[in-house]
Design an enzyme around this catalytic site. Structure first.
Site, PDB file in Angstrom:
ATOM      1  N   CYS B  95      37.729  32.099  54.981  1.00  0.00           N
ATOM      2  CA  CYS B  95      37.757  33.480  55.438  1.00  0.00           C
ATOM      3  C   CYS B  95      36.378  33.981  55.899  1.00  0.00           C
ATOM      4  CB  CYS B  95      38.343  34.345  54.330  1.00  0.00           C
ATOM      5  SG  CYS B  95      39.443  35.598  54.941  1.00  0.00           S
ATOM      6  N   HIS B 192      43.050  31.754  52.539  1.00  0.00           N
ATOM      7  CA  HIS B 192      42.033  32.379  51.710  1.00  0.00           C
ATOM      8  C   HIS B 192      42.198  32.086  50.218  1.00  0.00           C
ATOM      9  CE1 HIS B 192      44.248  36.431  50.857  1.00  0.00           C
ATOM     10  NE2 HIS B 192      44.532  35.567  49.944  1.00  0.00           N
TER      11      HIS B 192
END
Lengths: 410, 236
Positions: B95, B192
């Site tokens: 991310c 993520h």
């Protein structure tokens, strides 16, 4: 509102709110507080303000402990007279509207407020006291970041002359509340530190030692608390110690009681009177209640986020424990937070897991080195443990599913 | 692996880059190394500390705009991550951490300089990408399908010097077509948080890169059950 008459539109809206709620309950769709409030607000967008006017109002907000603190504060305030409250946890303006409409005229109201709606509800209700409990990560796929939420709170408190009761042990809450003109600080504790290592004021690191905390880069630091949780009780602003004997477990609930006492003190409720009423609270919408089923004594604990899980581990007895995890809309769709929780307090217990997302939990517990048994249902969990105590820790919809199996225990 | 034969895992700046259970990747790598009898030392390095250069695997997590740009500035000033990469260290980033490995990214509306460890640039997309992410991983890596959860507002454009990690089948990833990127022993993804929980073979790839040796198989019944469940959820 005891003496004041509602305008015609508000009267109509109030009655529509009540009937819609009753209809929703009668048809088994829910407790009706959301749909009722929604219809009332459609008829009169100003209804919440109309219903709030004339009442002395307390708002209670934060990530965790809102419903319990609202219940304890309601109990304490009931020493003075009738108190309207949204005790079922419908904590957005529709729920507030519905709760006030249903209660009829009362001199007092204690309302739990979703942290995102605090500003809006402050506008509508002009409360006399606002209690701020804590801020931590919650429902990561949609909630506002913790620091951003603190900034919103700070902004809305700065523009108002309002009495705040705030947790001095939470740097985010402290920073948000310190702009208010009148703050009563409660040392309510903070077991979860991982969302407050970075100063919301200057970005430097927050240092901690014992109870103290301070920013290494600016002047933000722990304010001197007027109320403190100590051992099995609470120390009041005069330094007097009061034993707090609740039926609700855990240190966190003694902290919630301290906040409730601090709020009630602003209305001149005597501490002994408040404590007597708070002691009567047994359970909160199914939480903490002990239920018997097939020879098993089951207690339900609700944990919605990492900070809540730490508190649940503190409350849970060393007995067989069922963990139930879902990731439906009300829970947030993302289960990543499982890795923010250290499950090692459960090591050595008979751990069972269930729920829509039990596989995520299975992998998490494996990495945590905790043996567990996967069960497809609550019924199978009961059959898998010997007669005696069973502790259940569940997140929101998983909790509601199990509560439904226990005949919607209160 | 470093000379003292301990596998050194370095979590970079958890005070800035840690959301969504990012600690999970550190825990999973340590767990899977432990299952192979590899001694592990996990180090968490705060942004006010110098980054050690003798780590074997460096982990970068997600974060909001402010912390992301701060982390990038401090890593550029520190230089430790670049020296570690020159030594052959493995980097796994998710991310915001993935974006800052590139040439540039956007934070709070301004373009920020990245670490230039991966040839890519990131900007803001028209909408936030939130939900299940799945894709077929670059066949050169020899891994089964990628499964994860994404939550980001960025779009990432790959340059000629990196390979996409995967072709997207569900979700957005970089741009709705490709997801993540890799070059050498540096790998980034928009999957993520505890991305390795659902992708144990990816965790083992990082461990193989770091140790330079093949790893004996382990019992992956639970991660496999989780993968099957998540991949069938996006298939239906």
């Amino acid at each position: 509102m005891t003496t004041k008459k509602l305008p015609m539109r508000a009267k109509l809206a109030t009655s529509a709110t009540r009937s819609a709620a009753a209809l929703s309950r009668a048809t088994g769709r829910g407790d009706g507080s959301v749909i009722g409030g929604r219809i009332g607000l459609m008829i009169d967008p100003n209804l919440l303000a109309e219903l709030a006017s004339g009442r002395q109002i307390v708002l209670i907000s934060g990530t965790n402990g809102k419903t319990t603190t609202t219940r304890l504060t309601t109990a304490a305030m009931s020493v003075l007279g009738n108190v309207a409250t949204n005790g079922l946890g419908a904590n957005m303006p529709t729920g507030h509207t519905s709760a006030l409409a249903k209660a009829g005229p009362t001199p007092y109201a204690v309302l739990e407020v979703d942290e995102h709606y605090l500003d809006q509800v402050l506008d509508a209700t002009h409360p006399r006291v606002v209690a701020l409990l804590n801020l931590s990560r919650d429902q990561l796929d949609r909630a506002k970041e913790v620091a951003m939420m603190a900034a919103l709170w700070r902004e809305s408190l700065a523009k108002r002359d309002i009495q705040v009761v705030a947790n001095a042990d939470d740097p985010m809450v402290t920073w948000a509340a310190q702009v208010a003109e009148h703050v009563t600080w409660v040392a309510a504790g903070q077991r979860w530190h991982d969302d407050s290592w970075v100063c919301p004021e200057c970005g430097a690191t927050i240092e901690r030692m014992g109870d103290a905390w301070w920013c290494s880069g600016c002047t933000l630091h722990r304010p001197v608390p007027q109320w403190t949780v100590q051992h099995d009780g609470v120390v009041d602003p005069t330094g007097t110690y009061h034993e707090v004997k609740l039926q609700l477990p855990g240190r966190v609930n003694r902290a919630n009681a301290a906040t409730a006492l601090a709020v009630a003190a602003h209305f001149r409720v005597r501490i002994a009177d408040a404590l007597a009423r708070m002691t009567e609270v047994k359970s909160i919408a199914g939480r903490y209640a002990m239920v018997e089923r097939d020879g098993r004594m089951i207690r339900l604990l609700l944990s919605k986020n990492p900070a809540g899980w730490l508190e649940a581990f503190d409350m849970a007895d060393n007995v067989p424990t069922l963990l139930a995890i879902n990731a439906r809309d009300p829970d947030g769709l993302d289960t990543s937070w499982l890795y923010d929780v250290d499950f090692s307090p459960l090591r050595g217990r008979h751990v069972l897991i269930t729920g829509d997302r039990a596989m995520d939990l299975a992998v998490r517990l494996t990495v945590n080195g905790i043996a567990f048994q996967h069960v497809p249902s609550f019924g199978r969990a009961l059959a898998s443990v010997p007669p005696g105590r069973l502790e259940v820790i569940a997140n929101y919809t998983a909790f509601q599913d199990i509560r439904a199996e226990l005949d919607r225990v209160n | 692996m470093s000379t003292d034969s301990q596998l050194r895992l370095v979590w970079v700046y958890p005070d800035l880059l840690s959301t969504y259970g990012d600690r999970g990747n550190l825990l999973i790598l340590a767990h899977r190394a432990g299952l192979r009898g590899l001694p592990v030392a996990s180090v968490e390095v705060r942004s006010d500390q110098a980054l050690p250069v003798d780590g074997d695997i460096y982990l970068l997590g997600g974060g909001e705009d402010g912390p992301q740009s701060l982390a990038s500035q401090r890593l550029l000033a520190d230089g430790g991550l670049h020296r570690a990469v020159d030594r052959g260290a493995v980097v796994f980033a998710v991310c915001a951490g993935y974006q800052l490995l590139g040439n540039s990214f956007y934070a709070k509306g301004t373009e920020c300089r990245g670490l230039e460890l991966l040839d890519l640039t990131s900007d803001r997309g028209p909408s936030r990408a939130v939900g299940e992410l799945a894709g077929d991983i670059d066949s050169r890596l020899g891994l089964p399908r990628l499964t994860g959860f994404e939550n980001h507002g960025g779009r990432t454009h790959l340059g000629p010097e990196v390979y996409p990690l995967a072709r997207v089948t569900t979700g957005i990833g970089n741009d709705g077509q490709t997801e993540g990127a890799w070059r050498g022993k540096i790998l980034g993804t928009y999957s993520h948080g505890p991305a390795l929980a659902r992708n144990p073979a990816l965790a083992d790839l990082l461990l193989r890169w770091a140790t330079g040796s093949m790893l004996p198989p382990v019992d992956d019944a639970w991660p496999d059950a989780l993968r099957k469940e998540r991949l069938s959820a996006v298939a239906s």
